[in-house]
Design a protein around this motif. Structure first.
Motif, PDB file in Angstrom:
ATOM      1  N   GLU A 162       6.530  10.014 -21.182  1.00  0.00           N
ATOM      2  CA  GLU A 162       5.992   8.593 -21.076  1.00  0.00           C
ATOM      3  C   GLU A 162       4.981   8.332 -19.961  1.00  0.00           C
ATOM      4  OE1 GLU A 162       8.980   9.786 -20.149  1.00  0.00           O
ATOM      5  OE2 GLU A 162      10.482   9.075 -21.723  1.00  0.00           O
ATOM      6  N   LEU A 163       4.545   9.509 -19.257  1.00  0.00           N
ATOM      7  CA  LEU A 163       3.550   9.096 -18.317  1.00  0.00           C
ATOM      8  C   LEU A 163       2.235   9.555 -18.802  1.00  0.00           C
ATOM      9  CD1 LEU A 163       5.349  10.381 -14.945  1.00  0.00           C
ATOM     10  CD2 LEU A 163       5.034   8.158 -15.975  1.00  0.00           C
ATOM     11  N   GLU A 164       2.199  10.021 -20.166  1.00  0.00           N
ATOM     12  CA  GLU A 164       0.868  10.409 -20.780  1.00  0.00           C
ATOM     13  C   GLU A 164       0.457   9.228 -21.538  1.00  0.00           C
ATOM     14  OE1 GLU A 164       1.621  14.137 -22.936  1.00  0.00           O
ATOM     15  OE2 GLU A 164       2.109  15.038 -21.078  1.00  0.00           O
ATOM     16  N   GLY A 165      -0.821   9.100 -21.888  1.00  0.00           N
ATOM     17  CA  GLY A 165      -1.309   8.284 -22.770  1.00  0.00           C
ATOM     18  C   GLY A 165      -2.663   7.824 -22.334  1.00  0.00           C
ATOM     19  N   SER A 166      -3.270   6.535 -22.590  1.00  0.00           N
ATOM     20  CA  SER A 166      -4.307   5.897 -22.360  1.00  0.00           C
ATOM     21  C   SER A 166      -4.524   5.847 -20.580  1.00  0.00           C
ATOM     22  CB  SER A 166      -4.864   4.607 -22.949  1.00  0.00           C
ATOM     23  OG  SER A 166      -3.703   3.768 -22.589  1.00  0.00           O
ATOM     24  N   LEU A 190       9.497  18.397  -5.401  1.00  0.00           N
ATOM     25  CA  LEU A 190       8.670  17.330  -4.520  1.00  0.00           C
ATOM     26  C   LEU A 190       8.803  15.762  -4.761  1.00  0.00           C
ATOM     27  CD1 LEU A 190       5.495  19.636  -4.602  1.00  0.00           C
ATOM     28  CD2 LEU A 190       7.186  19.436  -3.010  1.00  0.00           C
ATOM     29  N   SER A 191       8.965  15.708  -5.920  1.00  0.00           N
ATOM     30  CA  SER A 191       9.051  14.152  -6.222  1.00  0.00           C
ATOM     31  C   SER A 191      10.516  13.748  -5.778  1.00  0.00           C
ATOM     32  CB  SER A 191       9.011  13.917  -7.801  1.00  0.00           C
ATOM     33  OG  SER A 191       8.011  14.435  -8.373  1.00  0.00           O
ATOM     34  N   ARG A 192      11.599  14.484  -5.763  1.00  0.00           N
ATOM     35  CA  ARG A 192      12.756  14.184  -5.172  1.00  0.00           C
ATOM     36  C   ARG A 192      13.000  14.042  -4.028  1.00  0.00           C
ATOM     37  NH1 ARG A 192      14.340  18.496  -9.096  1.00  0.00           N
ATOM     38  NH2 ARG A 192      15.311  17.437 -10.999  1.00  0.00           N
ATOM     39  N   VAL A 241       0.885  -1.179   0.041  1.00  0.00           N
ATOM     40  CA  VAL A 241       0.009   0.003  -0.046  1.00  0.00           C
ATOM     41  C   VAL A 241       0.781   1.309  -0.001  1.00  0.00           C
ATOM     42  CG1 VAL A 241      -1.723   1.274   1.325  1.00  0.00           C
ATOM     43  CG2 VAL A 241      -1.957  -1.014   0.964  1.00  0.00           C
ATOM     44  N   ILE A 242       1.709   1.151   0.789  1.00  0.00           N
ATOM     45  CA  ILE A 242       2.794   2.343   0.947  1.00  0.00           C
ATOM     46  C   ILE A 242       3.520   2.564  -0.445  1.00  0.00           C
ATOM     47  CG2 ILE A 242       4.754   3.473   2.245  1.00  0.00           C
ATOM     48  CD1 ILE A 242       2.383   3.852   3.657  1.00  0.00           C
ATOM     49  N   ASN A 243       4.031   1.454  -0.965  1.00  0.00           N
ATOM     50  CA  ASN A 243       4.704   1.606  -2.067  1.00  0.00           C
ATOM     51  C   ASN A 243       3.691   2.340  -3.493  1.00  0.00           C
ATOM     52  OD1 ASN A 243       6.908   1.054  -3.794  1.00  0.00           O
ATOM     53  ND2 ASN A 243       6.434  -1.107  -4.258  1.00  0.00           N
ATOM     54  N   LEU A 244       2.588   1.597  -3.373  1.00  0.00           N
ATOM     55  CA  LEU A 244       1.711   2.163  -4.509  1.00  0.00           C
ATOM     56  C   LEU A 244       1.236   3.722  -4.298  1.00  0.00           C
ATOM     57  CD1 LEU A 244      -0.952  -0.875  -4.913  1.00  0.00           C
ATOM     58  CD2 LEU A 244       0.651   0.037  -6.392  1.00  0.00           C
ATOM     59  N   TYR A 245       1.300   3.897  -2.916  1.00  0.00           N
ATOM     60  CA  TYR A 245       0.910   5.355  -2.754  1.00  0.00           C
ATOM     61  C   TYR A 245       2.145   6.341  -3.018  1.00  0.00           C
ATOM     62  CZ  TYR A 245      -0.094   9.425   0.220  1.00  0.00           C
ATOM     63  OH  TYR A 245      -0.620  10.772   0.539  1.00  0.00           O
ATOM     64  N   ASN A 246       3.247   5.942  -2.736  1.00  0.00           N
ATOM     65  CA  ASN A 246       4.426   6.753  -3.132  1.00  0.00           C
ATOM     66  C   ASN A 246       4.562   6.811  -4.497  1.00  0.00           C
ATOM     67  OD1 ASN A 246       5.182   7.244  -0.257  1.00  0.00           O
ATOM     68  ND2 ASN A 246       6.402   5.523  -0.383  1.00  0.00           N
ATOM     69  N   GLY A 247       4.242   5.560  -5.279  1.00  0.00           N
ATOM     70  CA  GLY A 247       4.193   5.609  -6.915  1.00  0.00           C
ATOM     71  C   GLY A 247       3.445   6.580  -7.465  1.00  0.00           C
ATOM     72  N   TRP A 249       4.171   9.821  -9.543  1.00  0.00           N
ATOM     73  CA  TRP A 249       3.396   9.741 -11.060  1.00  0.00           C
ATOM     74  C   TRP A 249       2.692  11.202 -11.137  1.00  0.00           C
ATOM     75  CZ3 TRP A 249      -1.934  10.151 -11.897  1.00  0.00           C
ATOM     76  CH2 TRP A 249      -2.386   9.880 -13.082  1.00  0.00           C
ATOM     77  N   LEU A 250       2.031  11.441 -10.146  1.00  0.00           N
ATOM     78  CA  LEU A 250       1.029  12.906 -10.185  1.00  0.00           C
ATOM     79  C   LEU A 250       2.156  14.063 -10.425  1.00  0.00           C
ATOM     80  CD1 LEU A 250      -1.961  13.931 -10.048  1.00  0.00           C
ATOM     81  CD2 LEU A 250      -1.740  13.948  -7.681  1.00  0.00           C
ATOM     82  N   LEU A 251       3.339  13.759  -9.469  1.00  0.00           N
ATOM     83  CA  LEU A 251       3.967  15.351  -9.768  1.00  0.00           C
ATOM     84  C   LEU A 251       4.958  15.136 -10.866  1.00  0.00           C
ATOM     85  CD1 LEU A 251       5.451  15.016  -6.038  1.00  0.00           C
ATOM     86  CD2 LEU A 251       3.742  16.603  -7.028  1.00  0.00           C
TER      87      LEU A 251
END
Length: 870
Positions: free
Chosen positions: A584-588, A616-618, A565-571, A575-577
């Motif tokens: 690469e993070l765009e698309g369908s 913030l991502s860093r 859960v923590i891993n997915l939350y951090n990812g 991704w949002l940032l």
């Protein structure tokens, strides 16, 4: 008138003399016609009992005459304590004196012959014998027992023995008294109910003083010191005289007398009383209060002293009271039956009243038994009354309504024992002939740590060592007396070794001998000195080598879920940032979800800080990488520990698996287990192997020659101490006895050895000896098989809070900045719209069509603050 006075006086004298003659049995047959009936009596005039009975019966018929004014003739004959003489006297009384009933005699030998004569002539016989066989009423319907039997008092004797915790008694009885053969079974049963038993029966001949001396000498050389005496008065006097001469009326001796002796203590002379100091007796109880008894007591003393001046004591006892009641019973019955024999018997059997000696009621032609006995203690010139024993209630100091009862005689207070009052006799001692105990020791013990028998080359010197031997020696040190002993080797099965005690080859057995029920038929055991139980020993296999899901073991399921859960939350936060800055993070939507999951778990394996565009991502990545590093290192260490530490499990888990697979099992040679495995655990006898060496045991388990071995718990602990890596205990522990020392059944040594053994155990010596034995065989390089625990989220709670909190802060900052950027865009759009309006206003300045409203709008636009520009 004066001339008639001498004649009148003479006639009165003749009348009184005639009445006295009738009562005393000196009238002839012709005189019997003037009386209401004739009663016969057979007593032993040479004994104290016979003398008291004669006087009491005469007094009963005199009292009957006074009350009813009806005379009865009493003929008293002397049996001289000879059965044949008693039978001749009975025949003469019936045929010559025409008696309607006979009272007496005192012994069963005399009674049996008299009853046979009375049955043929249909003459009721009221016997004074203490015991009558159960079959007697069927054979002799006209025989009644007019004295309560002695069976109940045997329970009182057993209660005395139980009170002082004696376990063996020796019974001394008169050889010619056949009643003893009926009393002794009742005494034996009563003793057995309280955990005691008769160790020896000594039958004394009535007139052989030389044999009496030999019998007492033999008793003195034995161990038992508790004697129950059931004799006649004359033989009792000789017994205690000889016992005192042989110093058997001193410390540690216990003498208990039954009613035939105790009830006559008051009649014994001073020398006899001095020889009986310290004895405890059971005495028939009768109420001494009340006017009727006091009147009888006063008249009896006067009458007895006049008829028997040779006697020192003139007090009546229970025998006089029972004889009085019997004579009164027959007199009342004769008054109501009119001399008809069968009616006389019926009237006697239906008697129901309270006599001087107690309740007079017949059940099955026997007087109802008494349930209360008096306990007396001979001391000084007579005896003192300690208290009472009541059947079903126990001992009490009195018989009042508020009397308190107790099963233990100690509530009656201090007892004066032979040798002094200030201690309780043990009731046994070591034999005077101090021959050492012959103790058998098993040679074929599989575990030499318990019993090891070695002999040198010449076989003249044999050494006995081991844990069992050491425990036995420590136990003897705790005994309050010296106990000599000598060990003897025995090469055979353990059952055969215990049987040697019953065969009197050995006096005891010491070794790794298990306490089992069937061995109790040959011996008695002390308290076990080891842990009890039977267990199964099997080889072990690794539990971790073939587990497919072992990689999940380092963390608990909650830890795995929280990490994901923590891993997915951090990812998601990263991704949002970064989605606006990374193509690469765009698309369908499906592509973005895959990139989100990949990005979440990729951060655990690589550091891609140069590809991140937002501070913030860093920041989020740095904290999460630190947490991930700690988690990964901990996981690796825990998994390594689980893989490197050997986790072992049994090859077989229960007995049913062994039986279903028809596996071969093993046990020690000579033990009781062979029968136990077949009868109790239901193994096939062909699948059981015996082993004579512990090394062969271990090798058979390693080579899978046997699938399991069965050992008693103490031996199993020692086996696992020597072979600590390859074997383990599996399945339940079966309840069997531990190891104990064996002695003859009823041996007084058992309780003393058990008490001493408990002292060794409670002092810690037993545990110390056992620890030393286990330590000597302990495996030096044993590795403890401790389960490595799985880690839970509690171990990383701070790290998870730090990582989740950092990501949340970054997310909130991002959302705040996003809202601010949108605000700036709105302001720029407004500026652009204002500029466009301004340009349009400048273009139409010279146009006449400009309205006041447009002009006003242009002026309003010129008032915009330039500082609002971004």
């Amino acid at each position: 008138m004066d001339k008639l006075s001498p004649l009148w006086s003479f006639l009165v004298f003749v009348f009184i003399f005639t009445q006295k003659a009738r009562v005393n049995g000196s009238t002839n047959t012709a005189g019997n016609d003037n009386a209401m009936g004739v009663i016969g009596a057979i007593v032993d005039n040479s004994s104290r009992i016979g003398k008291e009975e004669s006087v009491a019966m005469k007094m009963a018929l005199e009292d009957f005459y006074v009350k009813f004014n009806q005379s009865l003739v009493l003929h008293i004959r002397d049996s001289q304590r000879q059965p044949i003489q008693a039978a001749l006297e009975a025949k003469d009384l019936i045929n010559t004196q025409q008696v309607q009933a006979i009272l007496g005699p005192q012994t069963w030998e005399e009674t049996s012959l008299v009853a046979d004569i009375g049955n043929k002539t249909r003459t009721p016989i009221l016997s004074f014998a203490d015991t009558t066989p159960k079959w007697a009423p069927e054979r002799w319907p006209f025989l009644l027992q007019a004295s309560p039997n002695e069976f109940k008092q045997m329970k009182a004797v057993a209660a005395i023995v139980e009170s002082w915790e004696w376990r063996q008694v020796t019974v001394i009885y008169e050889d010619r008294d056949s009643s003893a053969s009926r009393v002794l079974p009742h005494l034996s049963n009563a003793l057995r109910e309280v955990g005691a038993e008769i160790s020896q029966l000594v039958a004394l001949p009535p007139f052989a003083s030389s044999s009496l001396s030999k019998d007492l000498e033999r008793l003195k050389e034995g161990q038992c010191r508790v004697f129950v005496v059931h004799l006649s008065l004359s033989l009792t006097e000789r017994l205690f005289e000889m016992a005192k001469r042989k110093q058997m009326m001193e410390k540690d001796y216990v003498w208990i007398t039954t009613d035939p002796i105790t009830s006559l203590v008051h009649a014994m002379n001073a020398s006899t009383i001095s020889n009986m100091q310290g004895i405890v007796g059971v005495k028939s109880y009768f109420r001494e209060n009340g006017g009727r008894f006091q009147n009888f007591h006063h008249r009896f003393r006067k009458r007895f002293s006049s008829e028997h001046p040779e006697e020192d004591n003139h007090e009546p006892d229970i025998f006089a009271l029972k004889a009085y009641d019997a004579a009164w019973t027959v007199a009342i019955a004769m008054r109501e039956s009119k001399k008809v024999s069968h009616l006389l018997l019926e009237k006697v059997t239906h008697s129901d009243f309270h006599g001087l000696g107690g309740k007079v009621e017949f059940i099955d032609n026997k007087l109802v038994p008494v349930n209360i006995f008096q306990i007396v203690n001979v001391m000084g010139k007579s005896y003192r009354e300690l208290g009472f024993w009541s059947d079903g209630q126990g001992f009490s100091e009195n018989l009042n309504e508020n009397a308190s009862y107790n099963s233990c005689m100690r509530v009656l207070g201090q007892v004066f024992w032979p040798g002094g009052p200030w201690y309780t006799p043990r009731g046994w001692t070591l034999p005077i002939r101090s021959n050492p105990l012959r103790i058998g020791v098993p040679v074929g013990s599989l575990f030499k740590e318990y019993v090891n028998v070695k002999n040198d080359q010449s076989e003249s010197n044999i050494s006995f060592t081991g844990f069992a031997i050491d425990v036995f020696k420590e136990t003897l040190e705790q005994l309050p007396f010296y106990l000599p002993y000598k060990f003897f080797p025995f090469n055979g099965t353990y059952n055969a070794l215990v049987e040697q005690i019953h065969l009197k080859i050995f006096d005891a057995v010491v070794g790794d001998v298990t306490i089992v029920a069937r061995r109790y038929q040959h011996a008695e055991f002390t308290h076990p000195y080891t842990e009890s139980g039977l267990v199964m020993i099997v080889p072990v296999i690794s539990k971790t080598s073939n587990r497919a899901w072992l990689f999940m073991k380092p963390f608990t399921m909650a830890m795995w879920i929280l990490t994901a859960v923590i891993n997915l939350y951090n990812g998601f936060v990263i991704w949002l940032l970064e989605r606006n800055n990374c193509p690469e993070l765009e698309g369908s939507l499906l592509n973005q979800m895959g990139m989100l999951i990949w990005l979440a778990f990729n951060t655990l394996l690589s550091i891609n800080g140069e590809r991140l565009h937002s501070n913030l991502s860093r920041m989020t990545m740095v904290v999460w990488l630190f947490v991930a590093l700690v988690i990964m290192q901990t996981y690796t260490a825990n998994l390594t520990s689980m893989l490197t530490v050997q986790h072992l499990g049994p090859t077989v888990t229960d007995v049913e698996a062994l039986k279903s697979s028809n596996a071969i099992i093993g046990h020690c040679t000579g033990s009781f287990l062979s029968k136990y495995l077949v009868d109790v655990l239901h193994f096939n006898a062909n699948n059981i192997k015996n082993f004579t060496a512990i090394e062969a045991f271990a090798q058979a388990l390693e080579t899978q020659e046997i699938a399991a071995a069965f050992l008693e718990v103490p031996l199993a602990n020692l086996f696992l101490a020597k072979y600590c890596k390859g074997f383990t205990i599996a399945g339940p522990t079966y309840k069997v006895g531990g190891f104990g020392f064996a002695f003859p059944k009823g041996s007084p040594l058992v309780s003393s050895i058990t008490e001493a053994l408990l002292k060794v155990s409670e002092s810690g010596q037993l545990r110390e000896l056992e620890n030393n034995m286990i330590a000597a065989a302990k495996c030096e390089d044993v590795e403890l098989d401790k389960e490595t625990p799985s880690l839970s989220p509690n171990s990383f709670l701070v790290l998870f809070i730090l990582s989740g909190g950092t990501s949340t802060v970054a997310l909130l900052v991002y959302i705040f900045c996003l809202d601010k950027s949108m605000l700036r865009r709105k302001i720029m759009w407004r500026l652009m719209k204002a500029a466009m309006r301004h340009w349009r206003c400048q273009k139409q300045r010279f146009s006449r069509r400009v309205s006041n409203a447009a002009e006003s709008a242009c002026n309003s636009a010129n008032t915009f603050d330039p500082q609002n520009r971004v």
